[in-house]
Design an enzyme around this catalytic site. Structure first.
Site, PDB file in Angstrom:
ATOM      1  N   GLN A   1      37.105  28.204  53.888  1.00  0.00           N
ATOM      2  CA  GLN A   1      38.100  29.138  53.362  1.00  0.00           C
ATOM      3  C   GLN A   1      39.491  28.611  53.703  1.00  0.00           C
ATOM      4  O   GLN A   1      39.827  28.392  54.871  1.00  0.00           O
ATOM      5  CB  GLN A   1      37.846  30.516  53.997  1.00  0.00           C
ATOM      6  CG  GLN A   1      38.708  31.619  53.480  1.00  0.00           C
ATOM      7  CD  GLN A   1      38.264  32.167  52.103  1.00  0.00           C
ATOM      8  OE1 GLN A   1      37.154  31.870  51.635  1.00  0.00           O
ATOM      9  NE2 GLN A   1      39.129  32.931  51.473  1.00  0.00           N
TER      10      GLN A   1
ATOM     11  N   TYR B   1      31.416  41.916  54.734  1.00  0.00           N
ATOM     12  CA  TYR B   1      32.754  41.685  54.181  1.00  0.00           C
ATOM     13  C   TYR B   1      33.844  42.452  54.935  1.00  0.00           C
ATOM     14  O   TYR B   1      34.037  42.213  56.125  1.00  0.00           O
ATOM     15  CB  TYR B   1      32.640  42.106  52.722  1.00  0.00           C
ATOM     16  CG  TYR B   1      33.530  41.438  51.725  1.00  0.00           C
ATOM     17  CD1 TYR B   1      33.887  40.113  51.804  1.00  0.00           C
ATOM     18  CD2 TYR B   1      34.014  42.172  50.647  1.00  0.00           C
ATOM     19  CE1 TYR B   1      34.693  39.533  50.831  1.00  0.00           C
ATOM     20  CE2 TYR B   1      34.803  41.602  49.661  1.00  0.00           C
ATOM     21  CZ  TYR B   1      35.140  40.281  49.776  1.00  0.00           C
ATOM     22  OH  TYR B   1      35.935  39.727  48.812  1.00  0.00           O
TER      23      TYR B   1
ATOM     24  N   GLU C   1      35.108  32.365  56.133  1.00  0.00           N
ATOM     25  CA  GLU C   1      35.963  33.428  55.587  1.00  0.00           C
ATOM     26  C   GLU C   1      36.038  34.588  56.593  1.00  0.00           C
ATOM     27  O   GLU C   1      37.102  35.122  56.856  1.00  0.00           O
ATOM     28  CB  GLU C   1      35.324  33.868  54.272  1.00  0.00           C
ATOM     29  CG  GLU C   1      36.150  34.776  53.413  1.00  0.00           C
ATOM     30  CD  GLU C   1      35.399  35.173  52.144  1.00  0.00           C
ATOM     31  OE1 GLU C   1      34.201  34.816  52.001  1.00  0.00           O
ATOM     32  OE2 GLU C   1      36.001  35.867  51.306  1.00  0.00           O
TER      33      GLU C   1
ATOM     34  N   SER D   1      46.888  35.327  45.148  1.00  0.00           N
ATOM     35  CA  SER D   1      48.280  35.545  45.523  1.00  0.00           C
ATOM     36  C   SER D   1      48.533  35.622  47.033  1.00  0.00           C
ATOM     37  O   SER D   1      49.341  34.864  47.566  1.00  0.00           O
ATOM     38  CB  SER D   1      48.774  36.828  44.836  1.00  0.00           C
ATOM     39  OG  SER D   1      50.016  37.200  45.339  1.00  0.00           O
ATOM     40  N   TRP D   2      47.854  36.548  47.748  1.00  0.00           N
ATOM     41  CA  TRP D   2      48.234  36.662  49.169  1.00  0.00           C
ATOM     42  C   TRP D   2      47.679  35.502  49.991  1.00  0.00           C
ATOM     43  O   TRP D   2      48.264  35.102  50.991  1.00  0.00           O
ATOM     44  CB  TRP D   2      47.992  38.052  49.756  1.00  0.00           C
ATOM     45  CG  TRP D   2      46.619  38.503  50.183  1.00  0.00           C
ATOM     46  CD1 TRP D   2      45.442  38.271  49.568  1.00  0.00           C
ATOM     47  CD2 TRP D   2      46.328  39.321  51.339  1.00  0.00           C
ATOM     48  NE1 TRP D   2      44.420  38.905  50.249  1.00  0.00           N
ATOM     49  CE2 TRP D   2      44.935  39.555  51.333  1.00  0.00           C
ATOM     50  CE3 TRP D   2      47.090  39.884  52.351  1.00  0.00           C
ATOM     51  CZ2 TRP D   2      44.303  40.332  52.316  1.00  0.00           C
ATOM     52  CZ3 TRP D   2      46.453  40.664  53.334  1.00  0.00           C
ATOM     53  CH2 TRP D   2      45.090  40.880  53.312  1.00  0.00           C
TER      54      TRP D   2
ATOM     55  N   GLN E   1      48.597  41.677  44.734  1.00  0.00           N
ATOM     56  CA  GLN E   1      48.094  41.707  46.125  1.00  0.00           C
ATOM     57  C   GLN E   1      49.273  41.768  47.095  1.00  0.00           C
ATOM     58  O   GLN E   1      50.427  41.557  46.693  1.00  0.00           O
ATOM     59  CB  GLN E   1      47.284  40.428  46.400  1.00  0.00           C
ATOM     60  CG  GLN E   1      45.830  40.505  46.017  1.00  0.00           C
ATOM     61  CD  GLN E   1      45.054  39.278  46.466  1.00  0.00           C
ATOM     62  OE1 GLN E   1      45.582  38.177  46.492  1.00  0.00           O
ATOM     63  NE2 GLN E   1      43.794  39.466  46.819  1.00  0.00           N
TER      64      GLN E   1
ATOM     65  N   ASP F   1      38.836  44.542  49.999  1.00  0.00           N
ATOM     66  CA  ASP F   1      38.126  45.127  48.867  1.00  0.00           C
ATOM     67  C   ASP F   1      37.131  46.272  49.155  1.00  0.00           C
ATOM     68  O   ASP F   1      37.265  47.356  48.630  1.00  0.00           O
ATOM     69  CB  ASP F   1      37.387  44.024  48.109  1.00  0.00           C
ATOM     70  CG  ASP F   1      38.304  42.850  47.760  1.00  0.00           C
ATOM     71  OD1 ASP F   1      39.499  42.892  48.085  1.00  0.00           O
ATOM     72  OD2 ASP F   1      37.812  41.885  47.157  1.00  0.00           O
TER      73      ASP F   1
HETATM   74  C1  2M8 Z   1      38.425  38.482  48.196  1.00  0.00           C
HETATM   75  O1  2M8 Z   1      38.624  39.152  46.958  1.00  0.00           O
HETATM   76  C2  2M8 Z   1      38.147  38.678  45.693  1.00  0.00           C
HETATM   77  C3  2M8 Z   1      38.714  39.589  44.604  1.00  0.00           C
HETATM   78  O2  2M8 Z   1      40.117  39.508  44.591  1.00  0.00           O
HETATM   79  C4  2M8 Z   1      36.627  38.648  45.578  1.00  0.00           C
HETATM   80  O3  2M8 Z   1      35.929  39.150  46.473  1.00  0.00           O
HETATM   81  O4  2M8 Z   1      36.130  38.113  44.586  1.00  0.00           O
HETATM   82  C5  2M8 Z   1      39.273  39.254  49.235  1.00  0.00           C
HETATM   83  O5  2M8 Z   1      38.931  38.888  50.540  1.00  0.00           O
HETATM   84  C6  2M8 Z   1      40.761  39.006  48.992  1.00  0.00           C
HETATM   85  O6  2M8 Z   1      41.524  39.575  50.011  1.00  0.00           O
HETATM   86  C7  2M8 Z   1      41.071  37.502  48.899  1.00  0.00           C
HETATM   87  O7  2M8 Z   1      42.407  37.350  48.507  1.00  0.00           O
HETATM   88  C8  2M8 Z   1      40.135  36.787  47.904  1.00  0.00           C
HETATM   89  C9  2M8 Z   1      40.282  35.275  47.944  1.00  0.00           C
HETATM   90  O8  2M8 Z   1      40.200  34.808  49.276  1.00  0.00           O
HETATM   91  O9  2M8 Z   1      38.776  37.113  48.164  1.00  0.00           O
END
Ligand code: 2M8
Length: 462
Positions: free
Chosen positions: A440, A381, A425, A46-47, A123, A188
């Site tokens: 990413q 992360y 990322e 979503s975001w 999100q 996260d």
């Molecule tokens: C990351 O989150 C996902 C879970 O939603 C994961 O680690 O599997 C985070 O960086 C999150 O902010 C981001 O939206 C997502 C996809 O880029 O990855």
């Protein structure tokens, strides 16, 4: 004021960077929507979608509009926009927890028709900001007319999305939004959540595969197994509560007021207010959205910590602030409307050795967690690495606050980092090494937005 022109070699470098960014988005384009990354994240987040649409706006406003509309097709009846829409064509075993894990969401009367399945979390609401950006980028006659039609289509969906957040996620009317899971924050494994997660008693969760670890060079770049035990346990509890918000609010062990989420909603409400005028929505709508903006700013102001000189999240279960030093502490910059003295103090913290001024940083960019925080880890992360998408948010907020010099420094340093390390990322703040996924989408998207005539925009805002 004169706009500085770049030397020819630098221009060629910029063109290469733009071409690379376009290529990442092309490869991740699934036809109408973009996966967050090629291997690690084969679904629509979503975001990420908001940021991706902002980047696409500089290439093709129609395609950018489609990115948002595709996501909003999966909006829940309550107005919630799910944090993931699962790609039915993604190979089994490519992402965990995948669609099977969340399929039960389809049983909720509020869920959209499935497949595709969606997650039942949400999100931060970057979408209205993106919609406004698409309209701004559509400058000629036909594109402008199409963008206006797009705003008319998306406006009611954005309004119910924000209304969902301001009712179900802020029943106290505090101006601050409650998250049920660290995944909802988007940051996260940030130390922001350590204390609140520690208090969660984890029950028996089924064993879980870590497909994510196949896609990074070293497992230490991802959350730990103990983190995942907690994440999956919290997902299970939301499932047990049948996704019913009132039940979750009564029984859930992780209920946190998230300052970054709340600040993004304020900025999104400012964009929504502008959109409401462009689509000639009712005066009542305008008043309502304006009241949401004031409520959000007021709630954020209450989270100031004079000792850390940052804004802090708040743990509703423990009834206390979560004291960690992370970039989220600057959230009210994103919300805007800070009093000059508070803005100056906050910028002092940003420039101090706790963040940009930390000796030994490869570039003057803010690590996701302060190197002075006990939870700091430069490779893990959200516990220390630099995130281009956060640099974009910071840059955007600084421009809006009229802090153009600092904004330009953030943009230039982040572009330089990506030119050196690729569309990663996240990046190691002490060495600049690229980490996490290597293609990413949101990293490519923010590069495109930065490269699209940015100096002029900064000067205009000055
Ligand atoms: C990351 O989150 C996902 C879970 O939603 C994961 O680690 O599997 C985070 O960086 C999150 O902010 C981001 O939206 C997502 C996809 O880029 O990855």
């Amino acid at each position: 004021m004169k706009v500085k022109t770049l030397p020819r070699s630098a221009l060629a470098g910029r063109e290469r960077l733009a071409a690379g960014a376009r290529e990442v988005l092309r490869q991740n384009d699934m036809g109408g929507w973009t996966r967050a990354a090629s291997d690690l994240y084969p679904h629509q987040w979503s975001w990420d979608t908001g940021f991706i649409a902002i980047g696409l706006a500089s290439l093709d406003t129609r395609r950018a509009a489609r990115e948002l509309l595709t996501l909003f097709q999966h909006q829940w009846k309550t107005g919630k926009v799910p944090h993931i829409v699962f790609n039915p064509a993604a190979p089994p075993g490519s992402y965990f927890p995948g669609p099977d894990h969340w399929a039960c969401a389809a049983a909720s009367a509020d869920a959209p028709p499935a497949p595709p399945y969606t997650s039942y979390l949400c999100q931060p609401p970057t979408h209205a900001i993106a919609a406004q950006r698409i309209w701004e980028a559509a400058s000629n006659g036909t594109a402008r007319a199409e963008a206006t039609a797009f705003l008319r289509e998306i406006y009611p969906m954005l309004l119910v999305w924000h209304r969902y957040l301001l009712t179900y996620r802020d029943p106290e009317e505090s101006g601050l939004l409650t998250i049920y899971h660290p995944w909802e924050s988007g940051t996260d494994n940030s130390p922001r959540w350590d204390a609140a997660l520690e208090a969660v008693e984890v029950g028996v969760a089924s064993p879980h595969p870590r497909y994510d670890l196949q896609h990074v060079d070293d497992p230490s770049q991802r959350p730990t197994d103990a983190d995942y035990d907690r994440y999956l346990w919290l997902v299970q509890l939301v499932k047990r509560a049948t996704c019913d918000e009132a039940t979750i609010y009564r029984s859930h062990p992780f209920l946190v007021k998230d300052v970054l989420f709340s600040a993004i909603l304020v900025a999104a409400n400012e964009a929504l207010l502008e959109i409401s005028r462009l689509v000639r929505a009712s005066h009542e709508d305008e008043e309502l959205i304006s009241s949401w903006i004031s409520r959000g700013r007021c709630g954020l102001e209450g989270r100031w910590d004079p000792e850390l000189r940052l804004y802090l999240d708040y743990d509703l279960r423990a009834a206390k602030p979560l004291r960690s030093r992370t970039v989220a502490g600057f959230s009210p910059l994103v919300a805007g409307g800070l009093k000059p003295r508070r803005l100056a103090t906050l910028l002092e913290t940003l420039r101090s050795p706790s963040f940009i001024g930390y000796p030994g940083l490869r570039r003057p960019l803010p690590p996701s967690t302060s190197p002075e925080d006990p939870g700091f880890d430069p490779r893990s992360y959200w516990r220390g690495p630099l995130w281009p998408v956060i640099d974009w948010l910071l840059w955007w907020s600084l421009v809006r606050a009229g802090e153009n010099q600092l904004a330009a420094r953030v943009r230039e340093s982040s572009l330089e980092q990506i030119a050196d390390g690729g569309f990663a990322e996240y990046f190691e703040p002490l060495t600049g090494a690229p980490l996490g996924s290597r293609e990413q989408s949101w990293t490519a998207a923010v590069v495109l937005d930065w490269l699209a005539s940015r100096p002029q925009r900064e000067l205009r805002a000055a």
